[in-house]
Design an enzyme around this catalytic site. Structure first.
Site, mmCIF file in Angstrom:
data_model
loop_
_atom_site.group_PDB
_atom_site.id
_atom_site.type_symbol
_atom_site.label_atom_id
_atom_site.label_comp_id
_atom_site.label_asym_id
_atom_site.label_seq_id
_atom_site.Cartn_x
_atom_site.Cartn_y
_atom_site.Cartn_z
ATOM 1 N N GLU A 35 -96.186 -44.629 41.686
ATOM 2 C CA GLU A 35 -97.051 -44.564 40.505
ATOM 3 C C GLU A 35 -97.397 -45.938 39.963
ATOM 4 O O GLU A 35 -98.015 -46.059 38.897
ATOM 5 C CB GLU A 35 -96.362 -43.746 39.415
ATOM 6 C CG GLU A 35 -96.177 -42.279 39.762
ATOM 7 C CD GLU A 35 -97.503 -41.563 39.992
ATOM 8 O OE1 GLU A 35 -98.485 -41.899 39.291
ATOM 9 O OE2 GLU A 35 -97.559 -40.690 40.868
ATOM 10 N N LYS A 45 -74.877 -35.005 31.243
ATOM 11 C CA LYS A 45 -74.696 -33.953 30.245
ATOM 12 C C LYS A 45 -76.020 -33.210 30.092
ATOM 13 O O LYS A 45 -77.053 -33.812 29.829
ATOM 14 C CB LYS A 45 -74.249 -34.553 28.913
ATOM 15 C CG LYS A 45 -73.816 -33.523 27.878
ATOM 16 C CD LYS A 45 -73.238 -34.207 26.635
ATOM 17 C CE LYS A 45 -72.725 -33.164 25.645
ATOM 18 N NZ LYS A 45 -72.095 -33.790 24.445
ATOM 19 N N THR A 56 -67.808 -36.863 25.029
ATOM 20 C CA THR A 56 -68.742 -36.410 26.070
ATOM 21 C C THR A 56 -70.141 -37.010 25.965
ATOM 22 O O THR A 56 -70.882 -36.989 26.939
ATOM 23 C CB THR A 56 -68.874 -34.869 26.040
ATOM 24 O OG1 THR A 56 -69.340 -34.459 24.751
ATOM 25 C CG2 THR A 56 -67.539 -34.214 26.350
#
Length: 355
Positions: free
Chosen positions: A312, A191, A118
């Site tokens: 920016e 995640k 993961t």
């Protein structure tokens, strides 16, 4: 009488075999490509959910642990690699992608499931989303707890992944990630928690759908081009351009940036604060790197929202690219693949808005 009974039993067995064969013919053909990860991990005890060893269980054992797979697909497995996903690299991605494309080109393959650790699942998912050349489903799956845990989530996640990869609903949806009964787009998923089972989310944009009662339900899909609709072809590549990530923070300095450029980086992802803001201490080095031909992409460490072009920084003047909604690790993947096609920053910017 005895012979008649034997004959009747044989007839029943033949009928059952014929019924099983007919059912198998009606099921989709799904190939599981195993790469390791927690889903193939083992712990010291049944309550070990951290501190376990990843990538220990082979693909045949993973499949055997979920006999229900036979009810939803004709499944076969291949062990492509056996690693913890923090060790995933460009070479492994190329190997995996080539195998996926080869399999999906076969008429007897309806979908692919990839078992994966993961930690970098979102990166592999986006890489494949850009380089797979088929509309057939590709589903990446993992687990947050090892196979030996009493609360292991791997078996149900694998079942759902095979179900999804064999479904008509998943065709043309791009590379998908499924854990915890949820379906996410490979481009957008990330995640969000170090250890909980609901860690994979798509902040702000939301899940694509859910799996419930052995059926996938889709409620939206990504509008960005993917898989067969992208120009990225890796079948003849054996390496990818070097692209590195520089992390923005208060009081940062250009040491890491300069080191990456000196080491041969062809692209730099600047994971800036806020809307991809640039600290004054690194602007001179970024400008110099761009003059040397290094492509600079402004991303954000925030992880959500659009990085605005000329917001920016004066991107037009500096000749920089902005990452749109891609987080730094995914912006790196797109820039690597973009550099296999062009070094023109205007064309690369279009890619970031299109894919």
């Amino acid at each position: 009488m005895f012979i008649r009974k034997i004959f009747q039993q044989m007839l029943v067995l033949l009928c059952l075999a014929a019924a099983a064969a007919a059912q198998a013919q009606n099921l989709p053909n799904v190939v599981i490509l195993a790469t390791g990860g927690t889903i193939a991990g083992t712990g010291a005890t049944s309550t070990t959910t951290v501190g376990y060893t990843a990538a220990k269980v082979g693909v045949d054992a993973l499949i055997a642990a979920v006999p229900e797979l036979k009810k939803v697909a004709n499944v076969r497995g291949e062990q492509v690699m056996q690693i913890a996903s923090e060790n995933m690299n460009n070479e492994a991605w190329l190997k995996l992608a080539k195998r996926v494309n080869t399999l999906l080109a076969q008429s007897d393959v309806d979908g692919i499931v990839i078992t994966h650790g993961t930690d970098t699942i979102e990166e592999t998912a986006y890489f494949l989303d850009l380089v797979v050349k088929s509309k057939k489903p590709v589903v990446i799956v993992g687990a947050m707890r090892p196979s030996t845990a009493i609360s292991a989530d791997g078996p149900i996640n694998l079942y759902n992944a095979v179900l999804l990869a064999g479904s008509k609903e998943a065709v043309g949806k791009g590379v998908l990630v499924t854990l915890n009964d949820q379906i996410n787009a490979g481009r957008e998923v990330t995640k969000t928690n170090t250890s909980t089972m609901d860690t994979f989310k798509t902040p702000e944009l939301g899940f694509l759908g859910y799996i419930q009662g052995s059926k996938p339900y889709f409620y939206r899909q990504s509008t960005r081009k993917n898989t067969a609709d992208t120009p990225f072809d890796i079948m003849n590549l054996d390496k990818l351009p070097q692209v590195d990530i520089v992390y923005g923070y208060a009081n940062m300095n250009p040491i890491a940036l300069n080191a990456f450029v000196a080491a041969g980086a062809q692209g730099i992802i600047h994971a800036g604060v806020g809307d991809g803001s640039l600290n004054n201490t690194v602007v001179p080095s970024l400008t110099e790197a761009r003059k040397k031909g290094v492509v600079i992409v402004r991303s954000s460490r925030v992880g959500q929202g659009i990085v605005a072009r000329n917001g920016e920084a004066d991107d037009d003047k500096l000749d920089f690219v902005v990452s749109d909604t891609l987080n730094p690790q995914k912006a790196r993947i797109l820039l690597m693949l973009a550099l296999t096609k062009t070094t023109d920053t205007k064309e690369i910017q279009k890619m970031f808005w299109e894919y």
